[in-house]
Motif scaffolding. Structure first.
Motif, PDB file in Angstrom:
ATOM      1  N   ALA A  26     -21.683  12.074  25.655  1.00 16.51           N
ATOM      2  CA  ALA A  26     -20.736  11.000  25.367  1.00 16.51           C
ATOM      3  C   ALA A  26     -19.750  10.778  26.506  1.00 16.51           C
ATOM      4  O   ALA A  26     -19.161   9.707  26.617  1.00 16.51           O
ATOM      5  N   LYS A  27     -19.557  11.788  27.337  1.00 19.62           N
ATOM      6  CA  LYS A  27     -18.508  11.707  28.350  1.00 19.62           C
ATOM      7  C   LYS A  27     -19.021  11.608  29.785  1.00 19.62           C
ATOM      8  O   LYS A  27     -18.246  11.312  30.697  1.00 19.62           O
ATOM      9  N   ALA A  28     -20.315  11.877  29.991  1.00 21.51           N
ATOM     10  CA  ALA A  28     -20.833  12.024  31.357  1.00 21.51           C
ATOM     11  C   ALA A  28     -20.670  10.753  32.184  1.00 21.51           C
ATOM     12  O   ALA A  28     -20.799   9.638  31.674  1.00 21.51           O
ATOM     13  N   ARG A  29     -20.376  10.959  33.471  1.00 24.50           N
ATOM     14  CA  ARG A  29     -20.277   9.868  34.437  1.00 24.50           C
ATOM     15  C   ARG A  29     -21.064  10.289  35.673  1.00 24.50           C
ATOM     16  O   ARG A  29     -21.221  11.486  35.939  1.00 24.50           O
ATOM     17  N   PRO A  30     -21.517   9.296  36.459  1.00 23.75           N
ATOM     18  CA  PRO A  30     -22.270   9.643  37.679  1.00 23.75           C
ATOM     19  C   PRO A  30     -21.479  10.594  38.579  1.00 23.75           C
ATOM     20  O   PRO A  30     -20.269  10.436  38.741  1.00 23.75           O
ATOM     21  N   GLY A  31     -22.167  11.569  39.131  1.00 22.47           N
ATOM     22  CA  GLY A  31     -21.531  12.505  40.065  1.00 22.47           C
ATOM     23  C   GLY A  31     -21.057  13.788  39.411  1.00 22.47           C
ATOM     24  O   GLY A  31     -20.685  14.730  40.099  1.00 22.47           O
ATOM     25  N   GLN A  32     -21.038  13.829  38.072  1.00 23.31           N
ATOM     26  CA  GLN A  32     -20.534  15.034  37.398  1.00 23.31           C
ATOM     27  C   GLN A  32     -21.647  16.059  37.186  1.00 23.31           C
ATOM     28  O   GLN A  32     -22.825  15.775  37.406  1.00 23.31           O
ATOM     29  N   PHE A  33     -21.256  17.250  36.766  1.00 20.52           N
ATOM     30  CA  PHE A  33     -22.226  18.321  36.581  1.00 20.52           C
ATOM     31  C   PHE A  33     -21.907  19.108  35.309  1.00 20.52           C
ATOM     32  O   PHE A  33     -20.871  18.863  34.671  1.00 20.52           O
ATOM     33  N   SER A  42     -27.359  35.940  31.673  1.00 17.76           N
ATOM     34  CA  SER A  42     -27.558  35.033  32.810  1.00 17.76           C
ATOM     35  C   SER A  42     -26.258  34.706  33.511  1.00 17.76           C
ATOM     36  O   SER A  42     -25.176  34.882  32.972  1.00 17.76           O
ATOM     37  N   GLU A  43     -26.422  34.175  34.723  1.00 16.83           N
ATOM     38  CA  GLU A  43     -25.282  33.637  35.456  1.00 16.83           C
ATOM     39  C   GLU A  43     -24.865  32.304  34.842  1.00 16.83           C
ATOM     40  O   GLU A  43     -25.643  31.661  34.156  1.00 16.83           O
ATOM     41  N   ARG A  44     -23.647  31.896  35.181  1.00 18.23           N
ATOM     42  CA  ARG A  44     -23.231  30.518  34.922  1.00 18.23           C
ATOM     43  C   ARG A  44     -23.555  29.746  36.191  1.00 18.23           C
ATOM     44  O   ARG A  44     -23.037  30.074  37.259  1.00 18.23           O
ATOM     45  N   ILE A  45     -24.429  28.753  36.087  1.00 18.78           N
ATOM     46  CA  ILE A  45     -24.766  27.999  37.302  1.00 18.78           C
ATOM     47  C   ILE A  45     -24.468  26.510  37.108  1.00 18.78           C
ATOM     48  O   ILE A  45     -24.669  25.965  36.030  1.00 18.78           O
ATOM     49  N   PRO A  46     -23.977  25.872  38.181  1.00 20.28           N
ATOM     50  CA  PRO A  46     -23.729  24.431  38.081  1.00 20.28           C
ATOM     51  C   PRO A  46     -25.024  23.654  38.273  1.00 20.28           C
ATOM     52  O   PRO A  46     -25.793  23.948  39.182  1.00 20.28           O
ATOM     53  N   LEU A  47     -25.297  22.685  37.398  1.00 19.69           N
ATOM     54  CA  LEU A  47     -26.460  21.810  37.551  1.00 19.69           C
ATOM     55  C   LEU A  47     -26.008  20.358  37.407  1.00 19.69           C
ATOM     56  O   LEU A  47     -25.178  20.035  36.550  1.00 19.69           O
ATOM     57  N   THR A  48     -26.567  19.547  38.240  1.00 23.70           N
ATOM     58  CA  THR A  48     -26.260  18.131  38.241  1.00 23.70           C
ATOM     59  C   THR A  48     -26.651  17.464  36.936  1.00 23.70           C
ATOM     60  O   THR A  48     -27.686  17.778  36.365  1.00 23.70           O
ATOM     61  N   LEU A  49     -25.818  16.515  36.500  1.00 24.90           N
ATOM     62  CA  LEU A  49     -26.200  15.672  35.374  1.00 24.90           C
ATOM     63  C   LEU A  49     -27.057  14.548  35.930  1.00 24.90           C
ATOM     64  O   LEU A  49     -26.554  13.622  36.568  1.00 24.90           O
ATOM     65  N   ALA A  50     -28.360  14.625  35.685  1.00 24.63           N
ATOM     66  CA  ALA A  50     -29.270  13.634  36.261  1.00 24.63           C
ATOM     67  C   ALA A  50     -29.322  12.373  35.410  1.00 24.63           C
ATOM     68  O   ALA A  50     -29.632  11.302  35.907  1.00 24.63           O
ATOM     69  N   VAL A  86     -21.686  23.556  29.406  1.00 22.95           N
ATOM     70  CA  VAL A  86     -20.311  23.063  29.318  1.00 22.95           C
ATOM     71  C   VAL A  86     -20.103  21.952  30.339  1.00 22.95           C
ATOM     72  O   VAL A  86     -20.577  22.026  31.467  1.00 22.95           O
ATOM     73  N   GLY A  87     -19.414  20.907  29.894  1.00 22.89           N
ATOM     74  CA  GLY A  87     -19.181  19.795  30.791  1.00 22.89           C
ATOM     75  C   GLY A  87     -18.745  18.562  30.020  1.00 22.89           C
ATOM     76  O   GLY A  87     -18.412  18.667  28.847  1.00 22.89           O
ATOM     77  N   PRO A  88     -18.768  17.401  30.624  1.00 25.05           N
ATOM     78  CA  PRO A  88     -19.106  17.186  32.030  1.00 25.05           C
ATOM     79  C   PRO A  88     -17.959  17.639  32.927  1.00 25.05           C
ATOM     80  O   PRO A  88     -16.806  17.395  32.624  1.00 25.05           O
ATOM     81  N   LEU A  89     -18.282  18.291  34.039  1.00 19.11           N
ATOM     82  CA  LEU A  89     -17.265  18.852  34.916  1.00 19.11           C
ATOM     83  C   LEU A  89     -17.235  18.098  36.258  1.00 19.11           C
ATOM     84  O   LEU A  89     -18.182  17.405  36.613  1.00 19.11           O
TER      85      LEU A  89
ATOM     86  N   THR B 216     -16.940  27.449  21.381  1.00 20.78           N
ATOM     87  CA  THR B 216     -16.909  27.732  22.816  1.00 20.78           C
ATOM     88  C   THR B 216     -17.484  26.542  23.592  1.00 20.78           C
ATOM     89  O   THR B 216     -17.995  25.595  22.996  1.00 20.78           O
ATOM     90  N   ASP B 217     -17.424  26.610  24.917  1.00 15.93           N
ATOM     91  CA  ASP B 217     -17.990  25.571  25.797  1.00 15.93           C
ATOM     92  C   ASP B 217     -17.340  24.201  25.635  1.00 15.93           C
ATOM     93  O   ASP B 217     -17.979  23.183  25.883  1.00 15.93           O
ATOM     94  N   VAL B 218     -16.095  24.157  25.193  1.00 19.52           N
ATOM     95  CA  VAL B 218     -15.410  22.868  25.075  1.00 19.52           C
ATOM     96  C   VAL B 218     -14.182  22.887  25.985  1.00 19.52           C
ATOM     97  O   VAL B 218     -13.256  23.662  25.767  1.00 19.52           O
ATOM     98  N   VAL B 219     -14.214  22.055  27.015  1.00 20.82           N
ATOM     99  CA  VAL B 219     -13.097  21.982  27.958  1.00 20.82           C
ATOM    100  C   VAL B 219     -12.250  20.767  27.598  1.00 20.82           C
ATOM    101  O   VAL B 219     -12.698  19.627  27.764  1.00 20.82           O
ATOM    102  N   ILE B 220     -11.045  21.017  27.080  1.00 17.80           N
ATOM    103  CA  ILE B 220     -10.187  19.880  26.751  1.00 17.80           C
ATOM    104  C   ILE B 220      -9.650  19.309  28.062  1.00 17.80           C
ATOM    105  O   ILE B 220      -9.119  20.018  28.906  1.00 17.80           O
TER     106      ILE B 220
END
Lengths: 280, 482
Positions: A26-33, A42-50, A86-89, B216-220
């Protein structure tokens, strides 16, 4: 838990997941991840929102199997769940009508470039895209990029598809052709982005790159992803990932991306030990 | 007064040479006999000044008396009337500056070991109750009787406390947490050897058992905005987002490979379990000679983690003298016993790397103390020409954290200070936005677990009043827990 509703092999060692993550969609915009954690250990890894679909409540992530974390992720099948997303960041890319924009994508970078190119076109820009890969089997999203662009050039390093050479060769020619270009977006491996930056800097052509620094939390809490931009320290996760290509300290970025090379090898060896001897 | 009453019961601990190489808990806790002996030292004096020393106002003499009478379960129940997380507070609170500081025994001998007794009672209850038996559902009304919904941002000490208090006051509470695990600084910052994860999870389960939901996993500020929480039907919001933004020193070479913020280092080790690499996949890279810049509790935690991860030498580098070190005395002693060396009146001026961008040396300058500054501590002044080189391959910067900026940046109408702290009414925690309350490190900057809990508790009561007056509900008598 975030369920994988579709899995597709997009290119050699490149996987696409459509995942249920309605708040992110609902929140994603181009360029975010997004930050992804495949499982408990597992690690926390950043992945592009394609891509994303707010109505379906799903997002699309595309990743290359380059290390243990991405290989673990690639083991998941349709119907399996990812532990955390977690995102969009990050800050969304700046999208407005700049005029003519050249979008350059190399390898897996095309995944992130696609929504940006599409948004630029929707904003009224003339979009010229150049995408490339080492060889044909690694090339991805050609049709989607064609749809998102007014013109599309395709290169492969070995000439197995499209034109032989690098994406930067095409940009160089466009620059020499004296066509009016207002801006360049470049997303791909660091050496590619650096070459693009070096091409456009002498002619003063505004160039934006998306940096993929090492991250942990992805919300500005740790500073693992710090980069030097115009002499100042910035956090890629909250101040980026888009930055002015001409201001990036590329040597520092390259050095910092190598911090955990030895550990990555060790983790990968452990993964291969565990997953060897299965039913192949 | 008999002489033996002046000395407290010693805390059994792992031997320094053993514990410096493992992540097991350092302090082992009192036995039943020790706890009773220690509790009997309390004079049950009329001053009851220990209560005022506690930010959540635990009835200290009462719970100590119950331990002395071997009524351990009741002692734990007494603690939980005001403290949602007693096993945690018993371990990480700076009691020497709070309840124990005001103990009357302190004047002539050692104060009652209130923190150790708190830990004992909480651990005793956990060991002797059924799984899930920590729950006291009677404290919180059933879900059908909930007054309204309240959102809490951040599952750290402030948020967990506010959440529990609100649940007990009759609200439907959802805590929204940015990371994949609740606990905030208790999960990412404080190491296992000071606060075992099992203890943390146990107390979080207790909060959940009262009906508090944790997402969890919610960034305000990213996943949802503050105003969207009201759109989703929450009647009030508590912000307990903590101080997780690391400060750097802004000196040359700070981005060299091998220089960490304490937050990154501790998050890798604690939250991501890097000390169990490669079983857990997140790595942490540590050289042979590590230096930690700063002398607060975070610095001590980082230094002691570095030792446990196998560094041959670990030094604390601090620009003031021992007297000004902000860490708890106990933690400084623990660190020194384990082999951490202190380089006092020393300040880094630059980091020097090799040709591949890896840290090799740190140039420092000697300091002397001048006149007191605004904080009342004597200001450190560099001694001209005293620069020298320290050989280091890992540096951890632990010079402080600022409030997390995510909520502030996405909520321009939220009033904050120039350093990013949320501006609140001190009595209620009310912010510049009606219905939005805040407390803990997000307001004060990096402080202690228990002050954050005190703020969460106060704000919960204020939220209760706010919602009741808004809904026109008469103030009900406060339940026993408050």
């Amino acid at each position: 838990m975030y369920t994988v509703v579709r899995k597709q092999e997009l290119a050699e060692q490149v996987t696409l997941f459509e995942v249920e993550a309605s708040l992110v969609a609902a929140k994603a915009r181009p360029g975010q991840f997004v930050i992804v954690r495949a499982d408990e250990k597992s690690e926390r890894i950043p992945l592009t929102l394609a891509d994303w679909d707010a109505e379906r409540g799903t997002i699309i992530i595309i990743f290359q199997q380059v290390g243990r974390s991405t290989m673990e992720l690639a083991l998941l099948k349709t119907g399996d769940a990812i532990r955390d997303i977690v995102g969009p960041l990050g800050r969304p890319s700046e999208i407005e009508n700049f005029g003519t924009v050249v979008c350059v994508g190399g390898g897996i970078g095309v995944a992130e470039l696609k929504p940006i190119a599409r948004a630029l076109k929707e904003a009224g820009n003339t979009v010229i895209s150049i995408i490339g890969a080492r060889c044909k089997s690694l090339l991805m999203l050609e049709d989607e990029m064609r749809a998102a662009s007014d013109e599309l050039y395709v290169t492969t390093d070995d000439g197995s598809y499209g034109r032989q050479g690098f994406v930067s060769d095409v940009l160089d020619e466009l620059l020499k052709s004296k066509r009016k270009i207002n801006m360049v977006y470049a997303i791909g491996p660091v050496p590619m982005m650096r070459v693009i930056a070096e091409l456009t800097k002498p002619v003063g052509l505004k160039t934006i790159v998306s940096l993929d620094a090492i991250m942990v939390d992805g919300t500005g809490m740790c500073g693992a992803c710090r980069v030097t931009i115009g002499g100042k320290t910035r956090f890629t996760c909250v101040d980026g990932p888009d930055f002015d290509a001409h201001e990036v300290d590329w040597d520092e970025l390259i050095a910092r991306k190598k911090i955990y090379l030895a550990e990555e090898k060790e983790a990968l060896a452990r993964f291969e030990e565990v997953h060897a001897g299965g039913c192949h | 007064m008999p002489k033996e009453i002046m000395k407290r019961e010693p805390m059994p601990r792992q031997a320094p040479e053993t514990r410096a190489r493992n992540f097991e808990e350092v302090a082992l806790g009192y036995s039943q006999e020790q706890a009773v002996r220690e509790a009997k030292r309390c004079l049950s004096c009329k001053h009851r000044s220990c209560i005022a020393g506690c930010p959540v106002e635990i009835d200290v003499p009462e719970f100590v008396r119950l331990i002395a009478e071997e009524r351990f379960s009741e002692a734990a129940a007494e603690l939980k009337k005001t403290n949602a997380l007693p096993a945690i507070c018993g371990r990480v609170c700076p009691q020497e500056e709070q309840c124990e500081l005001t103990c009357v025994l302190q004047k002539r001998g050692e104060p009652v070991a209130i923190g150790r007794l708190e830990r004992f009672a909480a651990d005793w209850e956990a060991a002797h109750s059924e799984p899930g038996g920590l729950c006291e559902p009677a404290l919180a009304p059933p879900p059908s009787d909930r007054v309204a919904e309240v959102a809490v941002i951040g599952a750290g000490p402030a948020g967990l406390t506010a959440g529990r208090e609100l649940a007990c006051l009759g609200y439907d509470v959802t805590i929204l947490e940015a990371l994949h695990e609740p606990g905030g600084v208790l999960a990412y910052g404080i190491p296992e050897f000071r606060l075992p994860r099992t203890i943390l999870r146990r107390e979080i389960e207790y909060v959940k058992s009262l009906g508090v939901r944790i997402e969890t996993d919610v960034v305000i500020g990213k996943t949802l905005t503050l105003s969207e929480l009201f759109d989703r039907g929450y009647s009030a919001v508590f912000i307990g987002t903590g101080a997780g933004l690391p400060q750097f020193m802004n000196i040359p070479g700070e981005n060299l490979n091998g220089v960490y913020s304490a937050n990154e280092f501790l998050t890798r080790v604690n939250l991501m379990h890097a000390y169990q690499f490669p079983d857990y996949v997140t790595p942490v890279k540590l050289g042979k000679k590590a230096a930690v810049v700063g002398a607060g509790n975070t610095a001590m935690d980082a230094a002691r983690c570095a030792l446990r991860l196998g560094a041959e030498e670990v030094a604390i580098v601090y620009r003031r003298s021992r007297t000004e070190m902000p860490a708890r005395l106990e933690e400084i002693e623990n660190a020194e016993e384990e082999g951490v060396r202190l380089h006092l009146l020393t300040n880094p001026v630059r980091f020097i790397g090799d040709e591949n961008g890896w840290l090799k040396q740190m140039e420092c300058i000697r300091m002397e103390l001048g006149e007191p500054d605004q904080s009342g501590r004597r200001r450190p002044v560099p001694i001209a020409g005293s620069e020298f080189i320290m050989e280091v391959d890992t540096v951890i910067i632990a010079v402080g954290q600022n409030p997390n900026p995510m909520v502030r940046q996405s909520t321009p109408e939220l009033e904050t200070t120039h350093w990013g702290g949320i501006v609140v009414d001190e009595e209620t925690g009310a912010t510049s936005i009606p219905g939005v309350y805040a407390g803990g490190d997000a307001v004060t900057g990096a402080a202690t677990v228990i002050t954050a809990m005190g703020a969460g508790r106060k704000a919960a009561r204020a939220i209760d009043q706010y919602i009741r007056s808004k809904l026109g509900i008469e103030q009900e008598p406060q339940p026993a827990v408050s």
